[in-house]
Design a protein around this motif. Structure first.
Motif, PDB file in Angstrom:
ATOM      1  N   ASP A 148     -21.638 -22.772  17.735  1.00  0.00           N
ATOM      2  CA  ASP A 148     -22.124 -24.063  17.241  1.00  0.00           C
ATOM      3  C   ASP A 148     -23.629 -24.208  17.473  1.00  0.00           C
ATOM      4  OD1 ASP A 148     -19.596 -24.783  16.416  1.00  0.00           O
ATOM      5  OD2 ASP A 148     -19.195 -26.105  18.125  1.00  0.00           O
ATOM      6  N   GLN A 188     -25.598 -22.027  15.140  1.00  0.00           N
ATOM      7  CA  GLN A 188     -25.709 -22.638  13.817  1.00  0.00           C
ATOM      8  C   GLN A 188     -26.795 -23.715  13.830  1.00  0.00           C
ATOM      9  OE1 GLN A 188     -21.999 -24.047  12.178  1.00  0.00           O
ATOM     10  NE2 GLN A 188     -23.003 -25.102  10.503  1.00  0.00           N
ATOM     11  N   ASP A 189     -26.821 -24.543  14.885  1.00  0.00           N
ATOM     12  CA  ASP A 189     -27.849 -25.580  14.998  1.00  0.00           C
ATOM     13  C   ASP A 189     -29.257 -24.983  15.008  1.00  0.00           C
ATOM     14  OD1 ASP A 189     -25.878 -27.485  15.134  1.00  0.00           O
ATOM     15  OD2 ASP A 189     -26.052 -27.813  17.302  1.00  0.00           O
ATOM     16  N   LYS A 197     -31.508 -26.111  23.612  1.00  0.00           N
ATOM     17  CA  LYS A 197     -30.231 -26.651  23.120  1.00  0.00           C
ATOM     18  C   LYS A 197     -29.077 -26.278  24.056  1.00  0.00           C
ATOM     19  CE  LYS A 197     -31.208 -27.399  18.247  1.00  0.00           C
ATOM     20  NZ  LYS A 197     -30.833 -28.815  18.242  1.00  0.00           N
ATOM     21  N   ASP A 252     -33.335 -32.573  20.674  1.00  0.00           N
ATOM     22  CA  ASP A 252     -32.723 -33.246  19.540  1.00  0.00           C
ATOM     23  C   ASP A 252     -33.446 -34.544  19.198  1.00  0.00           C
ATOM     24  OD1 ASP A 252     -30.891 -31.225  19.479  1.00  0.00           O
ATOM     25  OD2 ASP A 252     -29.388 -32.300  20.639  1.00  0.00           O
TER      26      ASP A 252
END
Length: 197
Positions: A48, A51-52, A81, A107
């Motif tokens: 995940d 992908q981010d 992240k 973020d």
């Protein structure tokens, strides 16, 4: 390390070239995944976050400096992240009272903090000798094995391990000496991450 090739790919990214994006993904996704997995220890979470990272690469393509290492940019972003995920996990499991992670949230658009971290990492890498710099970049940023780096640099596997060991110590020492430029937990975590094989 093919920095000229990466530079050309970043210029092509600026022109919205999806082929350049695909090439960067193919070149770096395995190394970035391994780095994320070292911290998260969770395959699904690592995928995940990976992908981010590449969504962010595409979304921020116009802001990426072609004269800087795109692999370093990906390394710092994936580290931030991963730390954000770990901090959230710590909160959710109520361990927050005994463990405090750095406020390294990217973020919320804290681009300046990421740039400072990237600059410090690049500064640490740039103070290495040319050969150690190549070995560190191949093994730590690009995720190459000792064998792959040895073949690429025409060195023995033993020499690669020796250069990498010295390079890791030098990078960790440089970061620790400049820890005022980092938040303390960030220094501890990045040194752990750089030092793991």
């Amino acid at each position: 390390m093919d920095s000229n090739g990466d530079k050309d790919l970043v210029f092509r990214l600026h022109d919205d070239d999806i082929g350049a994006f695909d090439m960067l993904y193919q070149k770096y996704h395995q190394a970035i995944y391994r780095n994320i997995f070292k911290l998260t220890k969770d395959d699904d979470i690592a995928r995940d976050i990976l992908q981010d990272i590449f969504v962010a690469l595409w979304e921020k393509r116009a802001d990426i400096n072609p004269d800087q290492s795109v692999s370093g940019w990906l390394f710092v972003l994936s580290f931030n992240k991963s730390i954000s995920y770990l901090r959230k996990k710590v909160r959710e499991t109520a361990v927050v009272n005994t463990m405090h992670f750095a406020e390294m949230e990217t973020d919320n658009g804290d681009v300046q903090l990421m740039d400072e971290q990237y600059y410090l990492l690049q500064q640490a890498i740039n103070q290495l000798s040319p050969q150690r710099k190549k070995v560190f970049t191949l093994c730590k940023l690009e995720g190459k094995t000792y064998e792959e780096a040895a073949e690429k640099l025409n060195l023995s596997k033993h020499t690669v391990k020796e250069y990498l060991g010295h390079a890791v110590v030098a990078v960790k020492n440089h970061i620790k000496e400049h820890q005022a430029e980092w938040k303390t937990a960030g220094v501890i975590m990045v040194c752990y991450w750089i030092g793991t094989n």
